[in-house]
Scaffold this active site. Structure first.
Site, PDB file in Angstrom:
ATOM      1  N   SER A  98       0.792  -1.229   0.000  1.00  0.00           N
ATOM      2  CA  SER A  98       0.000   0.000   0.000  1.00  0.00           C
ATOM      3  C   SER A  98       0.825   1.280   0.000  1.00  0.00           C
ATOM      4  O   SER A  98       0.326   2.325  -0.402  1.00  0.00           O
ATOM      5  CB  SER A  98      -0.970  -0.007   1.183  1.00  0.00           C
ATOM      6  OG  SER A  98      -0.262  -0.149   2.391  1.00  0.00           O
TER       7      SER A  98
ATOM      8  N   HIS B  19      -5.473  -3.364  -2.543  1.00  0.00           N
ATOM      9  CA  HIS B  19      -5.135  -2.495  -3.673  1.00  0.00           C
ATOM     10  C   HIS B  19      -5.057  -3.262  -4.993  1.00  0.00           C
ATOM     11  O   HIS B  19      -4.674  -2.698  -6.018  1.00  0.00           O
ATOM     12  CB  HIS B  19      -3.826  -1.757  -3.416  1.00  0.00           C
ATOM     13  CG  HIS B  19      -3.928  -0.812  -2.258  1.00  0.00           C
ATOM     14  ND1 HIS B  19      -4.458   0.451  -2.375  1.00  0.00           N
ATOM     15  CD2 HIS B  19      -3.603  -0.974  -0.953  1.00  0.00           C
ATOM     16  CE1 HIS B  19      -4.442   1.041  -1.191  1.00  0.00           C
ATOM     17  NE2 HIS B  19      -3.935   0.202  -0.313  1.00  0.00           N
TER      18      HIS B  19
ATOM     19  N   LYS C 232     -11.936   0.712  -1.682  1.00  0.00           N
ATOM     20  CA  LYS C 232     -10.930   1.361  -2.521  1.00  0.00           C
ATOM     21  C   LYS C 232     -11.434   1.418  -3.962  1.00  0.00           C
ATOM     22  O   LYS C 232     -12.306   2.230  -4.258  1.00  0.00           O
ATOM     23  CB  LYS C 232      -9.593   0.672  -2.305  1.00  0.00           C
ATOM     24  CG  LYS C 232      -9.108   1.032  -0.884  1.00  0.00           C
ATOM     25  CD  LYS C 232      -7.904   0.351  -0.381  1.00  0.00           C
ATOM     26  CE  LYS C 232      -7.611   0.901   1.014  1.00  0.00           C
ATOM     27  NZ  LYS C 232      -6.813   0.028   1.834  1.00  0.00           N
TER      28      LYS C 232
HETATM   29  C1  LIG Z   1      -6.870  -0.073   3.305  1.00  0.00           C
HETATM   30  C2  LIG Z   1      -6.271  -1.400   3.622  1.00  0.00           C
HETATM   31  C3  LIG Z   1      -6.888  -2.249   4.544  1.00  0.00           C
HETATM   32  C4  LIG Z   1      -8.072  -1.808   5.372  1.00  0.00           C
HETATM   33  O1  LIG Z   1      -9.232  -1.758   4.631  1.00  0.00           O
HETATM   34  P1  LIG Z   1     -10.453  -0.821   5.115  1.00  0.00           P
HETATM   35  O2  LIG Z   1     -11.626  -1.378   4.427  1.00  0.00           O
HETATM   36  O3  LIG Z   1     -10.102   0.568   4.714  1.00  0.00           O
HETATM   37  O4  LIG Z   1     -10.533  -0.967   6.607  1.00  0.00           O
HETATM   38  C5  LIG Z   1      -6.359  -3.507   4.724  1.00  0.00           C
HETATM   39  N1  LIG Z   1      -5.250  -3.906   4.051  1.00  0.00           N
HETATM   40  C6  LIG Z   1      -4.609  -3.100   3.177  1.00  0.00           C
HETATM   41  C7  LIG Z   1      -3.404  -3.597   2.465  1.00  0.00           C
HETATM   42  C8  LIG Z   1      -5.091  -1.813   2.948  1.00  0.00           C
HETATM   43  O5  LIG Z   1      -4.463  -1.000   2.101  1.00  0.00           O
END
Ligand SMILES: *Cc1c(COP(=O)(O)O)cnc(C)c1O
Length: 385
Positions: free
Chosen positions: A179, A207, A238
């Site tokens: 990320s 992602h 996302k």
């Molecule tokens: C954003 C993210 C999460 C958390 O997801 P949310 O739905 O925003 O709580 C978990 N793992 C990774 C790699 C992320 O980038």
């Protein structure tokens, strides 16, 4: 008394340029957003496909509100499991080519719940050093032993696996797309090591989902590993532009998590209208390969231009493009300067990234135009190291 330690702590953060502040956005998410009454180009959302404010998702959510109301009223196991959730799980399993899927309220909760359900005090978790914080928190919650291996270092991982008794329950866990660095996990090797050392393999596609793979199902799908990765987790917040998260895998995995994942059991079900919007997002993601192609073309263009200017973008191959500048202070200054020019991009500092690797974390959207990208590059030229 309490205020003393709060103030001391906050002052220390300010001194180290690590103080974080909320920045208010006055418009919907998108390639252009409103801040302080001013339009700025947005280069720091995870809304890769521009779906967060897509009219089709808005209609789906509105229809969901009309049909189901606002709140789900209870946890899934009590009375909160609605048709919208069941449909979403069917669609997710189909897109991911797995037997089943289970929806969680957030990705953070999914990681905490999955990991703490699968391993416990006597077990070992092998985790890439750059994995997301929610994975680390899941391991802490599980009380399993945490073995962190250097980023994508398969030799180091194998040494750790070799040194662990065969009788121990083992879980290897990795982000698919990292990320903060935007590079991808070496899935071929991870699959082989998991097989050789009889470890479970879990991949976090936060992602990757909506971004990679022919149907947008993620990196595991792109490489054809659905049968080899035991646990595929991802988020709907996302690229899907919604909220919530999922785990996809075997039917028995899903039954097990329904019975053991505490962050699934002891929390209220996702609002059904959001589940309806997510269903709509999945249809769009599946049908829109051109959008993903555009997203990747935008990312490649921006990365190449930044590299030509001498900026270090690490091993990024995805729409997440780090511009590493080193000191936290410099990253914050750069972010501020760009904001003055109408570009919104956040500085990422320790402890989110290792000491000395503070950066601007640029995220590209499919909806960015060539002019947007050229303007960004033009602004960065002034700051060539
Ligand atoms: C954003 C993210 C999460 C958390 O997801 P949310 O739905 O925003 O709580 C978990 N793992 C990774 C790699 C992320 O980038």
């Amino acid at each position: 008394m309490m205020n003393d330690f709060l103030t001391t702590d906050l002052n220390a953060l300010k001194q180290e340029h690590r103080y974080r502040q909320l920045r208010e956005v006055e418009s919907p998410m998108g390639r252009v957003i409103l801040r302080d009454g001013k339009e700025v180009l947005n280069f720091c959302s995870n809304d890769y496909l521009g779906l967060a404010n897509d009219p089709r998702l808005i209609v789906a959510a509105q229809q969901g509100l009309t049909r189901y109301g606002v709140g789900s009223g209870a946890s899934r196991l009590v009375s909160g499991h609605m048709t919208a959730h069941a449909t979403l799980e069917k669609n997710l399993a189909q897109l991911k080519s797995t037997e089943a899927a289970l929806v969680f309220s957030t990705g953070y909760m999914a990681n905490c719940g999955i990991i703490s359900a699968l391993v416990g005090r006597d077990d070992v978790v092998f985790s890439d050093r750059l994995n997301h914080a929610s994975i680390i928190d899941g391991v802490i919650l599980s009380r399993a032993k945490l073995e962190r291996y250097p980023h994508v270092d398969m030799k180091a991982l194998e040494d750790l696996l070799k040194g662990t008794p065969i009788t121990k329950r083992k879980l290897i866990v990795t982000d698919s797309v990292f990320s903060m660095d935007g590079d991808c996990a070496p899935l071929h090797e991870l699959v082989a090591l998991a097989k050789r050392y009889k470890a479970m393999l879990m991949v976090d596609e936060a992602h990757g989902f909506g971004v990679l793979g022919k149907n947008g199902a993620g990196l595991v799908d792109e490489l054809g590993f659905h049968a080899d990765v035991d646990i595929q987790m991802g988020t709907l917040s996302k690229a899907a532009g919604c909220f919530g998260a999922y785990v996809a895998g075997s039917q028995s995995l899903i039954h097990y998590l329904i019975n053991h994942a505490r962050s699934f059991i002891y929390t209220t079900a996702l609002p059904p209208a959001i589940a309806e919007a997510a269903n709509c997002a999945i249809d769009i993601i599946r049908a829109n390969q051109e959008q993903r192609t555009q997203l990747m073309a935008n990312a490649t263009y921006l990365r190449q231009q930044l590299n030509a200017l001498g900026f270090n973008t690490l091993q990024s191959t995805t729409p997440i493009i780090p511009i590493v500048v080193g000191e936290a202070k410099r990253a914050v200054e750069l972010s501020q300067r760009l904001l003055e020019k109408g570009i919104f991009v956040q500085a990422i500092r320790p402890p989110t990234v290792p000491e000395g690797s503070s950066r601007l974390r640029v995220t590209v959207m499919a909806t960015h135009t060539r002019e947007d990208l050229d303007y960004f590059i033009q602004c960065m030229k002034v700051h060539t190291l």
